[in-house]
Write a protein that holds these residues in place. Structure first.
Motif, short mmCIF file in Angstrom:
data_model
loop_
_atom_site.label_atom_id
_atom_site.label_comp_id
_atom_site.label_asym_id
_atom_site.label_seq_id
_atom_site.Cartn_x
_atom_site.Cartn_y
_atom_site.Cartn_z
N CYS A 1 2.77 -85.72 4.17
CA CYS A 1 2.27 -85.60 5.64
C CYS A 1 0.78 -85.91 5.56
O CYS A 1 0.22 -86.72 6.62
CB CYS A 1 2.86 -84.60 6.36
SG CYS A 1 4.65 -84.36 6.43
N GLU A 2 0.12 -85.25 4.83
CA GLU A 2 -1.22 -85.54 4.91
C GLU A 2 -1.72 -86.73 4.34
O GLU A 2 -2.58 -87.39 4.94
CB GLU A 2 -2.00 -84.08 4.06
CG GLU A 2 -2.04 -83.12 4.75
CD GLU A 2 -0.71 -82.21 4.80
OE1 GLU A 2 0.17 -82.46 4.05
OE2 GLU A 2 -0.55 -81.31 5.62
N ASP A 3 -1.41 -87.25 3.22
CA ASP A 3 -1.73 -88.54 2.53
C ASP A 3 -1.15 -89.53 3.16
O ASP A 3 -1.68 -90.80 2.93
CB ASP A 3 -1.60 -88.32 1.12
CG ASP A 3 -2.39 -87.46 0.39
OD1 ASP A 3 -3.36 -87.08 0.96
OD2 ASP A 3 -1.92 -87.03 -0.71
N LYS B 1 5.06 -77.66 -1.55
CA LYS B 1 3.66 -77.32 -1.25
C LYS B 1 2.88 -77.53 -2.10
O LYS B 1 2.82 -76.72 -3.06
CB LYS B 1 3.81 -75.71 -0.74
CG LYS B 1 4.33 -75.25 0.71
CD LYS B 1 3.73 -75.90 1.56
CE LYS B 1 4.41 -75.63 3.04
NZ LYS B 1 3.92 -75.88 4.04
N HIS B 2 2.11 -78.61 -2.34
CA HIS B 2 1.19 -79.17 -3.41
C HIS B 2 -0.11 -79.22 -2.78
O HIS B 2 -0.39 -80.06 -2.22
CB HIS B 2 1.84 -80.44 -3.84
CG HIS B 2 0.80 -81.07 -5.00
ND1 HIS B 2 1.03 -80.37 -6.35
CD2 HIS B 2 -0.16 -81.91 -5.06
CE1 HIS B 2 -0.24 -81.12 -7.12
NE2 HIS B 2 -0.52 -82.24 -6.26
N ASN B 3 -0.96 -78.36 -3.48
CA ASN B 3 -2.50 -78.43 -2.99
C ASN B 3 -2.90 -78.25 -1.42
O ASN B 3 -3.41 -78.95 -0.90
CB ASN B 3 -3.19 -79.56 -3.43
CG ASN B 3 -3.28 -79.70 -5.05
OD1 ASN B 3 -3.34 -78.71 -5.68
ND2 ASN B 3 -3.20 -80.83 -5.67
N GLY B 4 -1.90 -77.56 -0.80
CA GLY B 4 -2.15 -77.22 0.44
C GLY B 4 -1.14 -78.48 1.49
O GLY B 4 -1.48 -78.26 2.70
N HIS B 5 -0.82 -79.59 0.91
CA HIS B 5 0.00 -80.54 1.45
C HIS B 5 1.17 -80.30 1.72
O HIS B 5 1.97 -79.66 0.91
CB HIS B 5 -0.31 -81.80 0.51
CG HIS B 5 -1.76 -82.30 0.72
ND1 HIS B 5 -1.96 -83.73 0.01
CD2 HIS B 5 -2.93 -81.84 0.85
CE1 HIS B 5 -3.41 -83.85 0.18
NE2 HIS B 5 -3.90 -82.51 0.75
#
Length: 586
Positions: A164-166, A178-182
């Motif tokens: 969702c972030e990228d 949950k990968h690096n806060g993403h």
């Protein structure tokens, strides 16, 4: 997952005798296949010698072999014949096109992608794929982008998760939830959420389409009504002018008759006086002759008698004093002149009103470039604010990056950390100005007078704080920025940007400018509380220049070499704008 790829060439289905595609293929004892009619003609010729042989491998037979029809080969040849007829419509694959997975030597452009086989096919091979996989068990979609971008290179499967972030698809086996806060979610859940947003946008777009169509209908009706009214007014004008001309001609006739009547009366009176004077002249001449003869007579008695008679008969009346009345027509001349002046003033006044006061369409906001001209604001850069790496020129209207230090005098108003500058004019009403730019990157902005100028840090950049709003112009990426928040605009910008500020409505709009048309890049909505000062942030190798409204407009894009519209990213309804070779696509 097991993969099977079977590729055949058209030459493999040609008859070795006629070199054409097999017709009614048959097989002989050695296993080779020929057209039935070709092998029959060959063996009819060998009947004279009684030795029969295969035309391909030269194997000899003691008796004429009995051949049988190859049903499977006949079916394959029939399919290849159909594929050959359809191959004419295929397009060769360009470097940027998705290539057909099944084509061997010459690659054709793929039109369909199978998400089960993880392969893309051209028009010919997709039919073969569907025949080999009946029942629509495989999921086939139209080719969109590159298939390799949708496949995980490590696990060779479709990416089944979404970051969702990228905002990109990822492989669930490669990353954790949950990968690096993403936040990572399933591709289907992300599609469901995006689908809801898409539906809302579609609803708004459809509503906007309906509103636009209604506006166009209103405009069309207004044009029709205006044209109809203008034609009626034209007829009324012609009728009025004809009546006015008729009235003037009647007045001309009346005045001409009055002049003639006056002329005739005066001439008749002068003729009577002339006749009377001529008669008196004859009488006086006769008396003069008689007096002359009387003065010469020697008869004194006759002289005295006649003299007494003549003295009693002569009575000298006073002669009329003849003068020319030059002002006899002055009053009438003044009346004609006054009428001319009044008619001329009336016509001038009416024409002026009809030309200046009529507008077909009045809009609540500017639409075309001519509308913006009413709000054009002449601007001047403030030398006290210019950073030391910027050179000010063209009567304080152009900023150019320079590597050297200009050694400007220190002032509190000057930007000390970033290459920025503000204009002298503060704006608090509807205003419009245009900016020309070039180079790697510039910011076109507005800011409060109290925007940060001293110190260091990213918050000093125009748009990167709560006291300024900006548009970043760059060949690679364009976005608007306010208070550290960047929003991509997905629009390739022109070299000339128009900025329209509606202070009361709280909107700041950026436009691409062509000769007469304004293309909206982005509109910022905010609640302004102070005067806004136009400003600029110029990067290494770049420049900006304030434009005059009367200048010619160069409206080509600064982005060159874009051939494929899919290179431009967009997240809303897959819409994008692309300017290439002086054209605007939507």
């Amino acid at each position: 997952m097991a993969e099977l790829r079977v590729s055949v060439e058209l030459d493999q289905f040609k008859c070795p005798i006629c070199l054409e595609l097999l017709t009614n293929p048959v097989s002989i004892n050695c296993g080779h296949s020929f057209c039935k009619s070709c092998i029959q003609r060959k063996w009819d010729g060998d009947a004279n010698t009684g030795v029969y042989s295969c035309p391909l491998c030269r194997q000899k037979f003691s008796s004429r072999p009995v051949f049988g029809q190859n049903v499977m080969l006949a079916d394959m040849v029939d399919r290849m014949r159909k594929m050959s007829s359809n191959s004419a419509s295929r397009q060769p694959a360009e470097p940027d096109d998705e290539q057909c997975y099944a084509c061997i030597e010459k690659k054709y452009k793929a039109i369909k992608t199978c998400l089960v086989c993880l392969a893309s096919y051209c028009e010919v091979h997709i039919k073969l794929h569907n025949e080999l996989n009946p029942g629509n068990r495989h999921r086939v979609i139209n080719v969109i982008g590159k298939l390799e971008d949708k496949i995980c290179k490590n696990h060779r499967k479709l990416k089944d998760a979404y970051c969702c972030e990228d905002q990109r698809s990822v492989c669930v086996d490669c990353v954790s939830w949950k990968h690096n806060g993403h936040h990572i979610t399933s591709i289907w859940e992300a599609r469901h959420k995006q689908q809801e947003q898409l539906n809302n946008i579609q609803m708004k777009v459809n509503q906007r389409i309906q509103e636009t169509e209604n506006t166009l209908k209103t405009l069309q009706k207004a044009k029709y009504d205006f044209k109809k009214s203008s034609q009626a007014l034209e007829k009324d004008n012609e009728k009025t002018c004809e009546e006015l001309i008729s009235y003037i001609r009647r007045q001309q006739f009346v005045i001409r008759n009055m002049i003639k009547e006056k002329e005739q009366k005066e001439i008749q009176r002068s003729d009577s006086i002339q006749k009377q004077l001529q008669m008196e002249l004859v009488v006086y001449k006769n008396r003069a002759d008689e007096l002359k003869q009387l003065s010469c007579t020697e008869d004194h008695i006759y002289f005295l008698q006649r003299m007494s008679q003549l003295c009693a008969a002569f009575e000298f009346l006073a002669l009329p004093n003849i003068t020319v009345n030059a002002s006899i027509f002055e009053d009438m001349k003044k009346s004609v002149s006054n009428m001319k002046t009044q008619v001329a003033q009336l016509c001038k006044h009416d024409i002026k009103i009809s030309i200046t006061d009529i507008q077909l369409i009045q809009t609540s906001a500017p639409v075309i470039r001519k509308d913006f001209q009413r709000y054009f604001q002449p601007l001047t850069l403030d030398p006290k604010t210019v950073h030391k790496n910027l050179t000010l020129s063209d009567n304080n209207s152009k900023l150019t990056w320079t590597d050297g230090d200009n050694n400007y005098t220190f002032m509190p108003e000057r930007f000390s950390y970033l290459a920025q500058a503000l204009c002298m004019q503060g704006l608090s009403k509807c205003s419009y100005w245009e900016v020309e730019w070039g180079g790697p990157q510039v910011y076109i902005a507005v800011a409060y007078k109290g925007v940060f100028r001293q110190g260091c840090g990213s918050q000093l950049g125009l748009g990167h704080n709560e006291k300024s709003w900006s548009l970043c112009c760059s060949p690679s990426r364009s976005y608007v920025c306010h208070n550290y928040k960047e929003t991509d605009v997905h629009v390739k910008v022109f070299q000339r940007i128009g900025v329209y500020l509606d202070y009361a409505a709280g909107t700041l709009s950026f436009y691409n400018v062509s000769d007469t048309t304004m293309y909206l890049i982005h509109q910022i909505k905010a609640k302004f509380s102070e005067e806004l000062y136009p400003g600029f942030w110029v990067f290494d190798g770049s420049y900006v220049r304030l434009c005059h409204f009367s200048e010619n407009v160069a409206h080509w894009s600064i982005v060159k070499g874009i051939k494929d519209k899919s290179q431009v990213k967009c997240t809303v309804l897959s819409q994008f704008y692309l300017w290439h070779d002086y054209q605007l696509y939507h």
